[in-house]
Design an enzyme around this catalytic site. Structure first.
Site, short mmCIF file in Angstrom:
data_model
loop_
_atom_site.label_atom_id
_atom_site.label_comp_id
_atom_site.label_asym_id
_atom_site.label_seq_id
_atom_site.Cartn_x
_atom_site.Cartn_y
_atom_site.Cartn_z
CB CYS A 1 -0.98 -0.05 1.18
SG CYS A 1 -2.35 1.10 0.99
CG HIS B 1 -3.36 -3.51 3.48
ND1 HIS B 1 -2.32 -2.87 4.11
CD2 HIS B 1 -4.08 -2.53 2.86
CE1 HIS B 1 -2.41 -1.55 3.90
NE2 HIS B 1 -3.47 -1.33 3.15
CD GLU C 1 -0.61 -5.42 5.93
OE1 GLU C 1 -0.53 -6.04 4.85
OE2 GLU C 1 -0.83 -4.20 5.99
#
Lengths: 80, 220
Positions: free
Chosen positions: B86, B194, B196
């Site tokens: 990002c 994302h 994560e």
């Protein structure tokens, strides 16, 4: 001395913010607006008196930081 | 595998990235402040999501000129792995490790939702655990994720197979539905989604786990 830096999107790069401005102006009744492009102005206060040298250095600053030349173009004007 | 997460003022996914790395590798990554002029010897550097320097001037512009990025560039040039997620992708394009620019989303809206991604390459250090055929679901959360490059650059990216992730349903106007790319040497990756945030711990499908397992795989 002052440097006035205009940073604009290159003509062939789509400007969604400019399109939104056009749309909003239409909504306000300004139907003569056929397009808008949004850019930015950066004013630099500079030490020194040599306009030519200042212009050269500010153009270098544009290339290194102030503009992203993949999508943007810039113009530099030096004022007293 | 030793990993470092770079922390800029305004990073807000640095701890999520650290948590994901710890979950998969069993080892907490080093957290490195942006003013540090030393990067510890690591295998992987993660540039996390967020709004480094408040997105001043352009997203990623200030972060790209920070002290630590000189070391990150050296690490990349020496073949070390770098993953920009990002805002991290925006930093990598601003610093010139990846081509193109992430512009304001075409719809002007901040887009925050899970999206389906086609994994285009499974022969990179970032994606080796994925299977090419099945789309994965990873969340996006950005205002400036609209990938732009000149037509020549896009052609070159496609010809050299540098597109790693592609949106199934384009949320932001990205050219060629591009969600993530690698450099020519395959050691620097930038992606807007994302991984994560898809670690299987918050009711998500856990499709981000294989991203981090891929990275680990190269160092077993």
């Amino acid at each position: 001395m002052k440097a006035i830096v205009h940073v604009r999107l290159k003509p062939d790069v789509l400007d969604p913010q400019g399109q939104a401005i056009t749309g909003a102006l239409h909504a306000l009744g300004f139907t003569e607006v056929i397009g808008a492009r949004q850019g930015k102005i950066i004013e630099l206060d500079l030490d020194g008196t040599d306009h030519n040298l200042a212009k050269e250095r500010v153009e270098t600053m544009c290339g290194q930081l102030l503009a992203n030349t993949v999508i943007e173009q810039f113009t530099v004007t030096i004022e007293d | 595998m030793r990993a470092a997460v770079i922390v800029f003022p305004g990073s807000n996914c640095d701890r999520d990235a650290a948590s994901a790395l710890a979950q998969v590798t069993g080892q907490a990554p080093l957290m490195v402040w942006h003013q540090s002029n030393e990067l510890p010897a690591v295998d992987l550097v993660v540039l996390p999501g967020g709004f480094a320097y408040g997105d001043y001037l352009r997203p990623g512009a200030m972060a790209a000129r920070s002290v630590i990025m000189r070391e990150v560039c050296k690490h990349a040039e020496a073949g070390g792995l770098v993953a920009g997620i990002c805002n991290g992708f925006q930093v990598l394009s601003e610093v010139g490790l990846l081509p193109g620019v992430l512009m304001r989303n075409a719809g002007l809206k901040f887009v925050c939702k899970p999206v389906a991604l086609q994994v285009e390459r499974i022969d990179t250090p970032f994606t080796s655990q994925y299977s090419q055929k099945s789309p994965i679901t990873i969340p996006v959360a950005h205002h400036d994720g609209n990938f732009y490059a000149s037509q020549d650059e896009l052609t070159r990216l496609e010809d050299q197979g540098q597109v790693v992730f592609r949106y199934v349903d384009n949320p932001n106007g990205s050219a060629n539905n591009i969600a993530g790319i690698v450099n020519q040497a395959n050691n620097v990756l930038g992606m807007m989604p994302h991984p994560e945030r898809a670690m299987g711990t918050t009711g998500d499908g856990g499709d981000g786990v294989l991203f981090f397992k891929s990275l680990l795989g190269g160092f077993r």
